[in-house]
Design a protein around this motif. Structure first.
Motif, PDB file in Angstrom:
ATOM      1  N   GLU A 253       0.871  -1.271   0.030  1.00 34.26           N
ATOM      2  CA  GLU A 253      -0.074   0.214  -0.040  1.00 34.26           C
ATOM      3  C   GLU A 253       0.904   1.399  -0.031  1.00 34.26           C
ATOM      4  OE1 GLU A 253      -3.854   2.059   2.458  1.00 34.26           O
ATOM      5  OE2 GLU A 253      -2.951   0.303   3.322  1.00 34.26           O
ATOM      6  N   ASN A 254       2.006   1.123   0.748  1.00 33.89           N
ATOM      7  CA  ASN A 254       2.969   2.500   0.832  1.00 33.89           C
ATOM      8  C   ASN A 254       3.385   2.612  -0.374  1.00 33.89           C
ATOM      9  OD1 ASN A 254       4.334   4.300   2.405  1.00 33.89           O
ATOM     10  ND2 ASN A 254       6.103   3.193   2.141  1.00 33.89           N
ATOM     11  N   ASN A 255       3.975   1.489  -1.102  1.00 34.98           N
ATOM     12  CA  ASN A 255       4.363   1.771  -2.614  1.00 34.98           C
ATOM     13  C   ASN A 255       3.330   2.296  -3.583  1.00 34.98           C
ATOM     14  OD1 ASN A 255       6.767   0.563  -1.653  1.00 34.98           O
ATOM     15  ND2 ASN A 255       6.230  -1.546  -2.574  1.00 34.98           N
ATOM     16  N   LEU A 256       2.192   2.104  -3.436  1.00 39.65           N
ATOM     17  CA  LEU A 256       1.266   2.450  -4.135  1.00 39.65           C
ATOM     18  C   LEU A 256       0.709   4.172  -3.914  1.00 39.65           C
ATOM     19  CD1 LEU A 256      -1.588  -0.456  -4.137  1.00 39.65           C
ATOM     20  CD2 LEU A 256      -0.004  -0.012  -5.927  1.00 39.65           C
ATOM     21  N   GLU A 257       1.260   4.656  -2.738  1.00 40.84           N
ATOM     22  CA  GLU A 257       0.949   5.899  -2.535  1.00 40.84           C
ATOM     23  C   GLU A 257       1.801   6.757  -3.141  1.00 40.84           C
ATOM     24  OE1 GLU A 257      -1.294   7.053   0.229  1.00 40.84           O
ATOM     25  OE2 GLU A 257      -1.962   4.617   0.066  1.00 40.84           O
TER      26      GLU A 257
END
Length: 140
Positions: free
Chosen positions: A136-140
């Motif tokens: 999820e952090n990578n998608l932000e």
């Protein structure tokens, strides 16, 4: 490795859809959708709460949250109160009926999750949550 990442993305999507569908079937008897449940759950934990904060906690946009809240108020599951000092501020909470229904729904959700995670150790789920958070952090 070719196709590996695509396989992971595909399986993740399939599991997410199946999880949502299974939860939806469990909630049908309560006349509540998974989206409505996410709002009810946040309000139960954080009330009194503003619509803006509900949107942030559920990660939904304001118009979607507004529609869900309107439906939940019509179903007598939530109440809306206007702040006496600042009429622009509206606080939302569960109604008495809403509190009762949330407890019944929570029991079903817990049973459903127990079924989902059967045979998986809590330590494995902690690793899974950590991985999901990083993705999820990578998608932000």
């Amino acid at each position: 490795m070719r196709g590996f990442y695509e396989d992971v993305a595909f399986r993740t999507n399939v599991v997410a859809k199946k999880t949502s569908l299974h939860l939806q079937h469990g909630l049908e008897r309560f006349d509540v959708t998974p989206e409505q449940w996410s709002v009810l759950n946040v309000v139960d934990q954080k009330a009194p709460i503003s619509q803006r904060h509900i949107a942030a906690f559920t990660e939904k946009d304001a118009p979607t949250v507004n529609r869900i809240i309107d439906v939940l108020i019509r179903k007598n599951l939530m109440t809306k109160a206007i702040d006496a000092q600042d009429r622009r501020i509206t606080s939302l909470a569960l109604s008495t009926e809403g509190k009762q229904k949330v407890q019944l729904i929570r029991n079903v959700v817990e049973e459903t999750c127990t079924h989902f995670y059967r045979g998986i150790a809590d330590t494995e789920l902690e690793v899974y949550l950590d991985i999901l958070a990083r993705i999820e952090n990578n998608l932000e």
